[in-house]
Design a protein around this motif. Structure first.
Motif, PDB file in Angstrom:
ATOM      1  N   ARG A   5       0.850  -1.179   0.052  1.00 37.11           N
ATOM      2  CA  ARG A   5       0.064   0.057  -0.112  1.00 37.11           C
ATOM      3  C   ARG A   5       1.022   1.236  -0.036  1.00 37.11           C
ATOM      4  O   ARG A   5       1.879   1.503   0.806  1.00 37.11           O
ATOM      5  CB  ARG A   5      -0.764  -0.111   1.379  1.00 37.11           C
ATOM      6  N   LEU A   7       0.881   5.331   0.571  1.00 40.42           N
ATOM      7  CA  LEU A   7       0.002   6.449   1.229  1.00 40.42           C
ATOM      8  C   LEU A   7       0.833   7.620   0.623  1.00 40.42           C
ATOM      9  O   LEU A   7       2.163   8.055   1.068  1.00 40.42           O
ATOM     10  CB  LEU A   7       0.192   6.271   2.713  1.00 40.42           C
ATOM     11  N   ARG A  35      -2.254  -0.692  -4.060  1.00 42.53           N
ATOM     12  CA  ARG A  35      -3.079   0.015  -3.424  1.00 42.53           C
ATOM     13  C   ARG A  35      -2.634   1.375  -3.338  1.00 42.53           C
ATOM     14  O   ARG A  35      -1.484   1.630  -2.708  1.00 42.53           O
ATOM     15  CB  ARG A  35      -3.918  -0.289  -1.993  1.00 42.53           C
ATOM     16  N   ASP A  37      -3.568   5.301  -1.584  1.00 46.14           N
ATOM     17  CA  ASP A  37      -4.407   5.943  -0.728  1.00 46.14           C
ATOM     18  C   ASP A  37      -3.801   7.463  -0.747  1.00 46.14           C
ATOM     19  O   ASP A  37      -2.492   7.565  -0.320  1.00 46.14           O
ATOM     20  CB  ASP A  37      -4.676   5.523   0.578  1.00 46.14           C
ATOM     21  N   ASP A  39      -4.018  11.003   1.443  1.00 45.89           N
ATOM     22  CA  ASP A  39      -4.369  11.910   2.644  1.00 45.89           C
ATOM     23  C   ASP A  39      -4.570  13.377   2.223  1.00 45.89           C
ATOM     24  O   ASP A  39      -3.468  13.769   2.339  1.00 45.89           O
ATOM     25  CB  ASP A  39      -3.775  11.525   3.893  1.00 45.89           C
ATOM     26  N   VAL A  68      -7.686   3.262  -5.911  1.00 46.79           N
ATOM     27  CA  VAL A  68      -7.289   4.434  -5.416  1.00 46.79           C
ATOM     28  C   VAL A  68      -8.319   5.277  -4.723  1.00 46.79           C
ATOM     29  O   VAL A  68      -9.462   5.078  -4.850  1.00 46.79           O
ATOM     30  CB  VAL A  68      -6.582   5.235  -6.495  1.00 46.79           C
ATOM     31  N   THR A  69      -7.918   6.151  -3.502  1.00 48.28           N
ATOM     32  CA  THR A  69      -8.480   6.923  -2.696  1.00 48.28           C
ATOM     33  C   THR A  69      -7.926   8.277  -2.455  1.00 48.28           C
ATOM     34  O   THR A  69      -6.757   8.448  -2.661  1.00 48.28           O
ATOM     35  CB  THR A  69      -8.911   6.093  -1.638  1.00 48.28           C
ATOM     36  N   ALA A  70      -8.795   9.119  -2.206  1.00 50.48           N
ATOM     37  CA  ALA A  70      -8.246  10.541  -2.121  1.00 50.48           C
ATOM     38  C   ALA A  70      -9.196  10.955  -0.720  1.00 50.48           C
ATOM     39  O   ALA A  70     -10.476  11.664  -1.144  1.00 50.48           O
ATOM     40  CB  ALA A  70      -8.554  11.388  -3.230  1.00 50.48           C
ATOM     41  N   THR A  71      -8.846  10.711   0.381  1.00 44.58           N
ATOM     42  CA  THR A  71      -9.956  11.187   1.495  1.00 44.58           C
ATOM     43  C   THR A  71      -9.388  12.253   2.363  1.00 44.58           C
ATOM     44  O   THR A  71      -8.073  12.696   2.160  1.00 44.58           O
ATOM     45  CB  THR A  71     -10.142  10.076   2.269  1.00 44.58           C
ATOM     46  N   ASP A  90     -15.476  10.576  -1.118  1.00 39.98           N
ATOM     47  CA  ASP A  90     -15.141   9.677  -2.172  1.00 39.98           C
ATOM     48  C   ASP A  90     -15.290  10.333  -3.219  1.00 39.98           C
ATOM     49  O   ASP A  90     -16.122   9.798  -4.200  1.00 39.98           O
ATOM     50  CB  ASP A  90     -15.772   8.394  -1.884  1.00 39.98           C
TER      51      ASP A  90
END
Length: 208
Positions: A5, A7, A35, A37, A39, A68-71, A90
């Motif tokens: 992962r 980050l 993965r 992510d 922040d 992929v995420t952008a939180t 999300d």
């Protein structure tokens, strides 16, 4: 990296060029990355280039077949996402439906198409505010140099001057620039008085 992962923690402002910086960073991630992510809590401002930033992230996820995420969006960036119709919890999810969008669409494009007409006026005000940002930043820098204050104090001086004079912030910024570096026509009387009051309040030496 934490196992497979990745980050990423962007900081500061998402403006012109940020999408290219992200693309470069993503291209250098290890091949084992499963993965990604982001922040976003450290991002305090973004203009429309920030939306391109999201498209680059989403495209990379599709190309590499990794989630992929952008939180963690807060403040002004979170407000922009809301205004354009994206879910700030999300924003990479297409609005109003589950699943992955077709290659011809992006979450940003779909959100714009679905945006309620009532939001158009607010979006236009937001665009005008973003367009005025360079002038505001220049005025803030001039105040910091001329009066030896920090960035937050300079920002408060501009805000208070706008409030006291009943003048839009971008107009105050132009007037402050003319007043501080003696360029162009002199600022209107009401702005000069409001600026003097704001300077006196914000720069007043603390009592012993």
């Amino acid at each position: 990296m934490d196992a497979d992962r990745a980050l990423l923690t962007p900081r500061g402002e998402l403006v012109h060029g940020c999408a290219d910086v992200l693309a470069g960073k993503l291209s250098r991630l290890p091949a084992r990355t499963g993965r990604i992510d982001l922040d976003m809590s450290g991002v305090r401002f973004m203009d429309t280039a920030g939306l391109r930033f999201l498209d680059v992230l989403r495209a990379h996820g599709r190309l590499r077949s990794v989630p992929v995420t952008a939180t963690g969006w807060t403040g002004q960036p979170r407000r922009i996402l809301t205004l354009v119709g994206l879910d700030p919890t999300d924003p990479l999810r297409p609005p109003g439906r589950e699943g992955t969008p077709t290659p011809a669409t992006t979450p940003v494009a779909e959100a714009a198409a679905k945006r309620p007409p009532a939001r158009e006026e607010e979006v236009e005000r937001l665009r005008a505010s973003i367009a005025a940002r360079p002038a505001v930043d220049r005025a803030r820098g001039l105040l910091m140099t001329a009066h030896g204050c920090d960035s937050d104090t300079a920002w408060q001086i501009l805000r208070e001057t706008a409030h006291l004079s009943g003048t839009p912030l971008h107009t105050v910024a132009a007037a402050v620039t003319a007043e501080v570096d003696r360029s162009g026509p002199r600022a209107p009387e009401e702005v000069r008085k409001a600026l003097a009051t704001a300077l006196a309040r914000r720069l007043r030496a603390p009592r012993a």
